[in-house]
Design a protein around this motif. Structure first.
Motif, short mmCIF file in Angstrom:
data_model
loop_
_atom_site.label_atom_id
_atom_site.label_comp_id
_atom_site.label_asym_id
_atom_site.label_seq_id
_atom_site.Cartn_x
_atom_site.Cartn_y
_atom_site.Cartn_z
N LEU A 168 -44.13 73.12 11.37
CA LEU A 168 -44.06 74.20 10.40
C LEU A 168 -43.96 75.47 11.29
N VAL A 169 -43.70 76.53 11.54
CA VAL A 169 -43.92 77.63 11.96
C VAL A 169 -43.09 78.42 10.81
N THR A 170 -44.47 79.89 10.69
CA THR A 170 -44.33 80.54 10.35
C THR A 170 -44.57 81.81 9.98
N THR A 171 -44.91 81.87 11.66
CA THR A 171 -45.59 83.39 12.75
C THR A 171 -45.04 83.39 14.01
N THR A 172 -44.94 84.74 14.45
CA THR A 172 -44.37 85.07 15.88
C THR A 172 -44.92 83.67 16.15
N LEU A 173 -44.99 83.06 17.67
CA LEU A 173 -45.85 82.72 18.50
C LEU A 173 -45.14 83.48 20.17
N THR A 174 -46.97 83.37 20.64
CA THR A 174 -47.00 83.46 22.02
C THR A 174 -46.77 82.45 22.82
N PRO A 175 -46.39 82.44 24.14
CA PRO A 175 -45.77 81.67 25.59
C PRO A 175 -46.69 80.87 25.30
N SER A 176 -48.14 80.86 24.82
CA SER A 176 -49.41 79.78 25.61
C SER A 176 -49.08 79.21 23.78
N ASP A 177 -48.63 79.00 22.66
CA ASP A 177 -48.28 78.31 21.70
C ASP A 177 -48.43 76.86 21.98
N ASN A 178 -48.31 76.59 20.96
CA ASN A 178 -48.01 75.27 21.22
C ASN A 178 -47.94 73.72 19.97
N PRO A 179 -47.60 74.39 18.98
CA PRO A 179 -47.49 74.36 17.59
C PRO A 179 -47.75 72.38 17.83
N SER A 180 -47.69 71.60 17.23
CA SER A 180 -47.65 70.00 16.55
C SER A 180 -46.72 70.06 15.63
N ARG A 181 -46.43 68.99 14.93
CA ARG A 181 -45.19 67.96 14.12
C ARG A 181 -46.02 68.93 12.86
N THR A 182 -45.58 68.73 12.07
CA THR A 182 -46.31 68.87 10.83
C THR A 182 -45.49 67.73 9.79
N PRO A 183 -46.49 66.67 8.93
CA PRO A 183 -45.63 65.90 8.44
C PRO A 183 -44.87 66.51 7.17
N ARG A 184 -43.93 65.87 7.19
CA ARG A 184 -42.85 66.00 6.58
C ARG A 184 -43.06 66.55 5.45
N GLN A 185 -43.95 64.98 4.26
CA GLN A 185 -44.03 66.03 3.04
C GLN A 185 -44.66 67.57 2.81
N GLU A 186 -44.85 67.98 4.11
CA GLU A 186 -46.24 69.89 3.93
C GLU A 186 -44.76 71.02 4.21
N VAL A 187 -43.60 70.11 5.29
CA VAL A 187 -42.83 70.72 5.27
C VAL A 187 -41.90 71.21 4.17
N PHE A 188 -41.51 70.27 3.66
CA PHE A 188 -40.82 69.53 2.21
C PHE A 188 -41.64 70.92 0.63
N ASP A 189 -42.76 70.50 0.54
CA ASP A 189 -43.84 71.42 -0.50
C ASP A 189 -43.30 73.55 0.10
N PHE A 190 -43.17 73.19 1.67
CA PHE A 190 -42.99 74.37 1.18
C PHE A 190 -41.79 75.02 1.18
N VAL A 191 -40.79 74.30 1.94
CA VAL A 191 -39.85 74.11 1.45
C VAL A 191 -39.31 75.16 -0.17
N ILE A 192 -39.67 74.20 -0.85
CA ILE A 192 -39.58 73.87 -3.07
C ILE A 192 -40.01 75.14 -3.21
N SER A 193 -41.39 75.91 -1.64
CA SER A 193 -43.22 77.05 -2.60
C SER A 193 -41.60 78.04 -2.15
N GLU A 194 -40.71 78.13 -1.33
CA GLU A 194 -40.01 79.23 -0.47
C GLU A 194 -39.26 79.67 -1.64
N LEU A 195 -38.53 78.80 -2.13
CA LEU A 195 -37.02 79.02 -2.96
C LEU A 195 -37.63 79.31 -4.09
#
Length: 558
Positions: A168-195
């Motif tokens: 779940l990436v919500t900001t711009t990244l730098t070349p050194s950033d390596n985001p890990s996978r976010t739990p499905r529930q958390e991403v789903f909650d983000f989608v509903i919250s945004e909407l």
């Protein structure tokens, strides 16, 4: 990742000059070679151009993921080939089949169609640029942010369904950033919250040049999709059905949308006649002749279908509907063909749900031929003696049942289709609402919304004839089975809805198997019991389901 894709920016400028402005000042644009991050995204004009560029993140009317592009838009039809309703032919036995064979791995390019972090990067950069930009119309700042957040929610919603846990990436990244996978529930909650947050920041309708932009109705429709698509993994189905009900109820009660009457009204939704004017359209990808066009007609049409006044090359007839789909389309009496005494296997296309003829290129169909004057006939059976479209051809439609929606005789040529892709239509909202009610045990409330979709095309109401008994691909809920069946008829060949339904109700082991096409008996084109064409290419046609397919492998190489 803070960069601007100037080739898209340039195409966007051409698009805007062509269709949104005749103002001389607007035509005085800067040389693109002089643009950099210190000169763009600073003014309302910059942000308007950038926002319009984000509309490229909506899916394309396409049946294939482009081979070498790492920045291609989502091919909206591809997941339909992961269902029991259709298959994509192998091109010269070397191509990807768009996942039709279920021989899936992390190198199958078609499976990347939802993994869209290049779009996420552009959206995040846009949102971070908004606060510092100068706006002459301050109210646009909030609306622009809401539109961009819609696109980001759209992308994450489909990634959650397809891949499960994703970064779940919500900001711009730098070349050194390596985001890990976010739990499905958390991403789903983000989608509903945004909407939830942007629902009331967008208008119900637009006027003038803004028609076609993201509306409040599109936000609510996506929210309902998100709730229902989570049924396959979420721990609280009651909350999901309730959330979908609330979102659909608000759309319906708004009075903004309506079905267009009759089978002709249904057919019109897949032609330019409905573009930007149809009361059914909630979300669409807009095509404009000479600017942004579709090659869909080339991909799906019979070899000798009219190609337009400037048409060239051969139509490629790549996808085909399966016999499973054809044989489960009801008769005009609301019965499966096998259960209706009036069904005639020698004349199987009469007295059927009118959407069958509107959706499927059937054997012996007549259509305008290549010369634009005389009619031709679709002859897929080997006994017809016509090699152009017969199912035995290695580069032909593999089942003998072709795709028909979005093919018409008004385009300039077969690679310049300009009918908008209707991503979400009002009929989907009615059926999602019915499903949400049925999922809460309120069948009596659900039935009128299901019947509303059927009545529009002249099919009998289930309130009058009773619900069908679905035996192949059942959820165990008779009302929901009837709704999913209606979704098959209504959205066949136009998008991923059947894929949604199989995945969220875990129907794969019931419906995915060997693919069959037209009957062997040329005199009984509607034969329900005899042998059928199944091709000699066993790797493609004898599909075997594995529950691991409910999560797509993440594409790792280009």
């Amino acid at each position: 990742m803070k960069y601007i894709k100037t080739y898209k920016f340039a195409s966007l400028l051409v698009l805007l000059v062509s269709i949104t402005s005749c103002n001389e000042d607007f035509l005085n644009v800067d040389d693109l070679d002089d643009l950099d991050l210190s000169t763009v995204y600073q003014s309302e004009e910059d942000l308007t151009l950038a926002l319009n560029n984000l509309y490229f993140s909506l899916p394309n009317l396409d049946i294939e993921d482009p081979l070498f592009s790492i920045d291609a838009n989502q091919a909206y039809i591809v997941p339909y080939f992961w269902t029991d309703d259709a298959i994509h032919r192998n091109i010269a036995n070397t191509a990807d089949n768009q996942g039709s064979d279920f021989n899936w791995s992390d190198s199958r390019r078609s499976l990347r169609t939802f993994y869209r972090y290049q779009d996420i990067a552009n959206i995040n950069f846009f949102l971070e640029s908004l606060p510092g930009a100068t706006f002459e119309t301050e109210s646009n700042r909030e609306r622009y942010a809401a539109e961009a957040r819609f696109f980001r929610a759209w992308i994450y919603e489909t990634m959650v369904l397809a891949y499960g846990d994703v970064p779940l990436v919500t900001t711009t990244l730098t070349p050194s950033d390596n985001p890990s996978r976010t739990p499905r529930q958390e991403v789903f909650d983000f989608v509903i919250s945004e909407l939830d947050e942007i629902t009331n920041q967008l208008p119900e309708t637009y006027s003038g040049d803004d028609i076609g932009r993201i509306t409040k109705g599109a936000v609510l429709a996506l929210k309902s999709r998100a709730y229902l698509n989570a049924l396959g993994w979420h721990s609280d189905p009651d909350a999901l059905y309730a959330g979908a009900e609330a979102a659909c109820s608000e759309i319906i009660s708004s009075g903004v949308y309506a079905l267009v009457d009759g089978i002709d009204g249904f057919k019109e939704q897949f032609t330019p006649d409905s573009d930007l004017t149809s009361p059914e359209t909630i979300l669409a990808t807009i095509y404009v002749t000479g600017i942004n066009v579709s090659r869909y007609a080339l991909q799906v049409s019979p070899r000798d279908l009219y190609k337009g006044i400037n048409g060239s090359g051969n139509n490629q007839r790549r996808p085909g509907f399966t016999s499973d789909f054809i044989e489960e389309v009801q008769t005009i009496n609301g019965l499966f063909p096998k259960d209706d005494p009036i069904y005639d296997p020698a004349n199987p296309w009469v007295n059927r749900d009118p959407r069958l003829e509107a959706t499927v290129r059937l054997p012996l169909d007549e259509y305008l031929g290549t010369d634009g004057v005389n009619n031709d006939i679709f002859l897929p059976h080997p006994s017809y003696g016509d090699t152009r479209d017969r199912v035995q051809g290695s580069n032909n439609n593999p089942t003998g049942y072709g795709f028909k929606k979005y093919t018409d005789y008004t385009m300039l040529n077969n690679i310049e289709g300009d009918a908008d892709l209707k991503i979400i239509r009002y009929s989907e909202v009615l059926l999602m609402y019915a499903e949400a009610l049925a999922g809460q045990g309120r069948d009596g409330e659900a039935l009128p919304y299901l019947d509303q979709v059927r009545e529009r095309v002249g099919m009998p109401k289930y309130a009058d004839i009773g619900l069908p008994t679905v035996t192949r691909g059942t959820t165990g809920n008779t009302m929901i089975d009837a709704i999913l069946l209606e979704r098959r008829y209504e959205f066949a060949g136009e998008g991923p809805q059947r894929w949604f339904d199989i995945w969220r109700y875990k129907l794969g082991n019931q419906v995915i198997g060997t693919v069959y096409g037209i009957p062997d008996d040329v005199n009984l084109p509607g034969d329900l019991t005899g042998p059928k064409y199944d091709s000699s290419d066993l790797e493609i046609y004898q599909r075997v389901w594995d529950d691991n397919y409910y999560l797509l492998p993440i594409f790792v190489s280009f």
